[in-house]
Design an enzyme around this catalytic site. Sequence first.
Site, PDB file in Angstrom:
ATOM      1  N   CYS A 128      85.510 -10.141  92.165  1.00  0.00           N
ATOM      2  CA  CYS A 128      85.587  -8.781  91.634  1.00  0.00           C
ATOM      3  C   CYS A 128      86.875  -8.143  92.127  1.00  0.00           C
ATOM      4  O   CYS A 128      87.227  -8.279  93.309  1.00  0.00           O
ATOM      5  CB  CYS A 128      84.383  -7.965  92.100  1.00  0.00           C
ATOM      6  N   HIS A 170      78.817  -8.530  84.334  1.00  0.00           N
ATOM      7  CA  HIS A 170      79.529  -8.043  85.519  1.00  0.00           C
ATOM      8  C   HIS A 170      80.090  -6.643  85.275  1.00  0.00           C
ATOM      9  O   HIS A 170      79.903  -5.738  86.109  1.00  0.00           O
ATOM     10  CB  HIS A 170      80.651  -9.032  85.856  1.00  0.00           C
ATOM     11  N   GLU A 171      80.766  -6.457  84.154  1.00  0.00           N
ATOM     12  CA  GLU A 171      81.398  -5.155  83.886  1.00  0.00           C
ATOM     13  C   GLU A 171      80.364  -4.087  83.560  1.00  0.00           C
ATOM     14  O   GLU A 171      80.506  -2.935  83.991  1.00  0.00           O
ATOM     15  CB  GLU A 171      82.422  -5.283  82.758  1.00  0.00           C
ATOM     16  N   HIS A 174      78.773  -2.648  86.697  1.00  0.00           N
ATOM     17  CA  HIS A 174      79.584  -1.647  87.386  1.00  0.00           C
ATOM     18  C   HIS A 174      79.197  -0.224  86.984  1.00  0.00           C
ATOM     19  O   HIS A 174      79.293   0.706  87.800  1.00  0.00           O
ATOM     20  CB  HIS A 174      81.066  -1.845  87.054  1.00  0.00           C
TER      21      HIS A 174
END
Length: 213
Positions: A128, A170-171, A174
């Site tokens: 990351c 993953h994004e 966030h």
Amino acid sequence: MLLTPLIDDDYLKQSVTAILETGTLPAIVQAGHPVLRAQALPFRGQLTGPELSALISIMTETMRAAPGVGLAAPQIGIPLQLAVLEDQYEVSADNAAARQRQPLELFTIINPRYIPVGHDLASHYEGCLSMSGWQAVVDRPATVDLAYDDENGSARTARFTGWQARIVQHETDHLSGTLYIDKAHTRSLASNATYSEFWANPDVVAAKAGLNF
């Protein structure tokens, strides 16, 4: 003593204005920054069209300069449900096969939500930009359906598999204050240098055996 910022539309506007006025690429904030752990605000028209377009352009440049395959707005200190994604890097045939890694054209996601498709999981090291210098193995659904708005405000849905599905998850994570380390096998955590020395394989078989996770 620094105080945790109040995450609201005023803070959002101030954060965006500050970045747009600098004329330089913003720093990518690191783990421990409060915005990375906050629930990002849904986009409800808080920014004008030109402001949103300029922000997306800056995020894209920042992602490419890092370099990375995705960047969420909280990673530059902006609490907005917005991310840019792109994967055009060349990888070996073995890596591409083991990770089901296919090129991903640049696209923007706003207010995204994903749901797993089926029960298959894929386990791979990931890193990351907001935890610079470290990687760990994360088990993620191998296929997901993503619902999101594009930069023009059009509602879209798409299905992603393999490495593309990992980037999407993953994004999107966030934007709810989740970092990959929250879902990782912590025994697999490795510095980039240690990963390169011992575990830089297309799959994680050796790492599982060597690190006992």
